[in-house]
Design a protein around this motif. Structure first.
Motif, short mmCIF file in Angstrom:
data_model
loop_
_atom_site.label_atom_id
_atom_site.label_comp_id
_atom_site.label_asym_id
_atom_site.label_seq_id
_atom_site.Cartn_x
_atom_site.Cartn_y
_atom_site.Cartn_z
N CYS A 7 0.84 -1.20 0.00
CA CYS A 7 0.00 0.00 0.00
C CYS A 7 0.88 1.25 0.00
N PHE A 8 1.93 1.21 0.80
CA PHE A 8 2.89 2.32 0.87
C PHE A 8 3.50 2.55 -0.52
N GLU A 9 3.85 1.47 -1.19
CA GLU A 9 4.44 1.53 -2.53
C GLU A 9 3.46 2.19 -3.51
N LEU A 10 2.21 1.78 -3.47
CA LEU A 10 1.20 2.37 -4.36
C LEU A 10 1.06 3.87 -4.06
N GLY A 11 1.05 4.20 -2.78
CA GLY A 11 0.95 5.60 -2.38
C GLY A 11 2.12 6.41 -2.92
N LYS A 12 3.31 5.83 -2.87
CA LYS A 12 4.50 6.55 -3.35
C LYS A 12 4.44 6.77 -4.85
N ILE A 13 3.93 5.76 -5.57
CA ILE A 13 3.82 5.91 -7.02
C ILE A 13 2.82 7.02 -7.35
N ALA A 14 1.70 7.04 -6.64
CA ALA A 14 0.72 8.12 -6.84
C ALA A 14 1.38 9.47 -6.53
N TYR A 15 2.18 9.50 -5.47
CA TYR A 15 2.86 10.73 -5.05
C TYR A 15 3.79 11.26 -6.14
N THR A 16 4.56 10.36 -6.74
CA THR A 16 5.49 10.81 -7.79
C THR A 16 4.73 11.32 -9.01
N GLU A 17 3.47 10.93 -9.14
CA GLU A 17 2.63 11.43 -10.24
C GLU A 17 1.90 12.70 -9.82
N ALA A 18 2.21 13.20 -8.62
CA ALA A 18 1.50 14.35 -8.04
C ALA A 18 0.00 14.07 -7.92
N ASP A 19 -0.32 12.80 -7.78
CA ASP A 19 -1.72 12.39 -7.63
C ASP A 19 -1.98 12.23 -6.12
N TYR A 20 -2.29 13.39 -5.48
CA TYR A 20 -2.37 13.40 -4.02
C TYR A 20 -3.64 12.71 -3.50
N TYR A 21 -4.61 12.63 -4.37
CA TYR A 21 -5.85 11.95 -4.00
C TYR A 21 -5.56 10.47 -3.69
N HIS A 22 -4.89 9.80 -4.65
CA HIS A 22 -4.56 8.39 -4.41
C HIS A 22 -3.44 8.23 -3.37
N THR A 23 -2.55 9.23 -3.29
CA THR A 23 -1.51 9.16 -2.26
C THR A 23 -2.18 9.05 -0.90
N GLU A 24 -3.17 9.92 -0.68
CA GLU A 24 -3.85 9.92 0.60
C GLU A 24 -4.53 8.57 0.87
N TRP A 36 -3.93 5.58 -0.27
CA TRP A 36 -3.06 4.42 -0.06
C TRP A 36 -2.17 4.55 1.15
N MET A 37 -1.75 5.78 1.47
CA MET A 37 -0.96 5.96 2.69
C MET A 37 -1.85 5.69 3.90
N GLU A 38 -3.08 6.13 3.81
CA GLU A 38 -4.02 5.91 4.90
C GLU A 38 -4.26 4.40 5.09
N GLN A 39 -4.36 3.69 3.99
CA GLN A 39 -4.58 2.25 4.05
C GLN A 39 -3.37 1.56 4.70
N ALA A 40 -2.17 2.00 4.30
CA ALA A 40 -0.94 1.42 4.88
C ALA A 40 -0.95 1.63 6.39
N LEU A 41 -1.29 2.86 6.79
CA LEU A 41 -1.31 3.22 8.20
C LEU A 41 -2.35 2.38 8.95
N LYS A 42 -3.50 2.23 8.32
CA LYS A 42 -4.59 1.47 8.94
C LYS A 42 -4.15 0.03 9.19
N GLN A 43 -3.50 -0.55 8.20
CA GLN A 43 -3.08 -1.95 8.35
C GLN A 43 -2.01 -2.09 9.45
N LEU A 44 -1.15 -1.08 9.56
CA LEU A 44 -0.14 -1.11 10.62
C LEU A 44 -0.81 -0.94 11.99
N ASP A 45 -1.79 -0.01 12.04
CA ASP A 45 -2.50 0.21 13.30
C ASP A 45 -3.24 -1.04 13.75
N GLU A 46 -3.64 -1.83 12.75
CA GLU A 46 -4.36 -3.07 13.10
C GLU A 46 -3.41 -4.18 13.53
N GLY A 47 -2.12 -3.85 13.53
CA GLY A 47 -1.15 -4.80 14.07
C GLY A 47 -0.40 -5.62 13.03
#
Ligand code: OGA
Ligand code: FE2
Length: 477
Positions: free
Chosen positions: A171-188, A190-201
């Protein structure tokens, strides 16, 4: 890669406005199947390597155990031990030759076969561009089919046979790819999803500080200052010395204070204006949105009819390209192809001798063909000049496979979706009997979401149809 160039040559040779994206690795099942086989071969050779390494270790272990026993006995009573002439001889032999042999065994490289296999196969591996392309295809599918990030990450797609999920790192990887495309909508997302999965342990090497850094920036870029601040605060709890986060925090506070100031003087008329543009947006549904709604199987009943038709609209679509692989099959090559051609002639009553060869196309996951016309427009004067058989009067399209999800053929002007079913076909006239192009035939192949799609099409041309489909006097009849 040679095959990619070939594909581009095919597309260009055809004089349609395809652009050659180099990221087409993942769009055709044939190529991907090769990769799966390559990977399987590599696993076999990796296992061979493990076996060789294990048997080597086993030999070394046996030697160590034997020597362990021997030296234990010898050291207890060295003189008595060496009093036996055979023991004395064996000690000489061991030290002079056997330890040397063991040294060679320890140094022996067992990885030769695997490494050389790897070197050969690596030539055919996907590269960074392919990986980015596959990631972008995922993001595109997410948009077209309105897929919720969590659903996509858990792999809960309709019709999947082999469930697969994304790790926090993916998810972090997908977020980074979106970020390099200046696609902040998808960055948000996918980064949120990565964070969520980490928060879930989830156990992962992905780092919350890095994720929060990207996430807060993406959120800020989209104008949610409050949320950006909350995220930065969270980052600073994890890493109080984080330089950029500390700097950003100060900046955010400054902006926030300034905005509060400005808000005091804002007027009602601005709000009114905003509402009006909102209404306008809803009235006018661009082709992109219509196309995506049809792909999801959402009818267009609630929409007002498209008003003005500008034949140039096609040029406005951002990524006007086709993602699939295709080949041309000639009737001379196979009696099956020839029989198919004859059947199309019998069914349509149109002469197939002036038609193009049968084209077979394969769309892999994410493969699509954005809205287009099959006929040549007046502004592309010699699209089919070389063929010498006039314009594409009609299209016959066979569906040669079922598609687990996605992959419909849609007609945004008409509001119709045709779902691929193996053994079925669609047929339509691209031209009016007058020879004028029928703009309501604009159509697209929706991205394949799950599975893959095989079609074949026959483009019938004007020549030879003069008596089969006579001309009419009025242009658009
Ligand atoms: C085409 C086409 C539609 C489809 O090849 O021109 O529009 O569903 N194909 O594959
Ligand atoms: Fe088409």
């Amino acid at each position: 890669m040679a095959s990619k160039k070939l594909w581009c040559a095919l597309a260009l040779g055809f004089l349609l406005p395809f652009s050659c994206a180099h990221t087409d690795f993942f769009t055709s099942i044939g190529h991907m199947t090769d990769l799966i086989n390559t990977e399987k071969d590599l696993v076999v050779s990796l296992k061979d390597y493990i076996k060789a390494e294990e048997s080597k270790l086993e030999q070394i272990k046996k030697w160590a155990e034997k020597l362990d026993q021997l030296t234990a006995t010898a050291t207890k009573d060295p003189e008595g031990f060496l009093g036996h002439p055979v023991n004395a001889f064996k000690l000489m032999k061991r030290l002079n030759t056997e330890w040397g042999e063991l040294e060679s065994l320890v140094l022996k490289d067992m990885s030769d076969g695997f490494i050389s296999n790897m070197t050969i196969q690596r030539q055919f591996f996907p590269n960074d561009e392919d990986q980015t392309g596959a990631a972008k295809a995922l993001l595109r599918l997410q948009d077209t089919y309105n897929l919720d990030t969590d659903t996509l990450s858990r792999g809960n797609l309709p019709g999947v046979k082999h469930k697969s999920f994304l790790t926090a790192e993916d998810c972090f990887e997908l977020g980074k790819i979106a970020y390099t495309e200046a696609d902040y909508y998808h960055t948000e997302l996918w980064m949120e999803q990565a964070l969520k999965q980490l928060d879930e342990g989830e156990v992962s090497s992905a780092d919350k500080v890095y994720i929060l850094d990207y996430l807060s920036y993406a959120v800020y870029q989209q104008g949610d200052l409050g949320k950006a601040m909350a995220l930065t605060r969270r980052l600073l709890e994890l890493d109080p010395e984080h330089q950029r986060a500390n700097g950003n925090m100060k900046y955010f506070e400054y902006i926030m204070a300034k905005e509060k100031e400005a808000n005091k003087s804002s007027t009602d008329s601005e709000e009114q204006q905003e509402k009006e543009t909102e209404v306008k947006k809803k009235d006018y549904l661009p082709e992109r949105r219509k196309y995506e709604m049809l792909c999801r199987g959402e009818g267009l009943k609630m929409l007002s009819r498209a008003t003005v038709h500008d034949p140039e609209t096609g040029k406005l679509t951002t990524a006007h390209y086709r993602v699939s692989k295709s080949a041309w099959l000639s009737g001379y090559e196979s009696p099956v192809v020839s029989r198919i051609n004859t059947r199309i002639q019998d069914l349509t009553g149109l002469d197939v001798s002036t038609a193009e060869e049968l084209q077979v196309a394969n769309y892999g996951v994410g493969g699509q063909y954005e809205p287009h016309f099959d006929f040549g427009r007046k502004d592309e004067p010699d699209a089919f000049k070389e063929l010498g058989t006039g314009n594409r009067i009609a299209t016959w399209l066979f569906y040669m496979s079922d598609v687990s999800a996605g992959g419909a053929t849609v007609f945004p002007e008409v509001g119709a979706s045709v779902w691929p079913r193996k053994g079925t076909a669609v047929f339509w006239y691209n031209l009016f009997p007058s020879g004028e192009g029928d703009y309501s035939t604009r159509h697209a192949a929706c991205p394949v979401l799950v599975g893959n799609k095989w079609v074949s099409n026959k483009w019938l041309h004007e020549r030879g149809q003069e008596f089969r489909r006579p001309c009419t006097l009025s242009e658009l009849e």
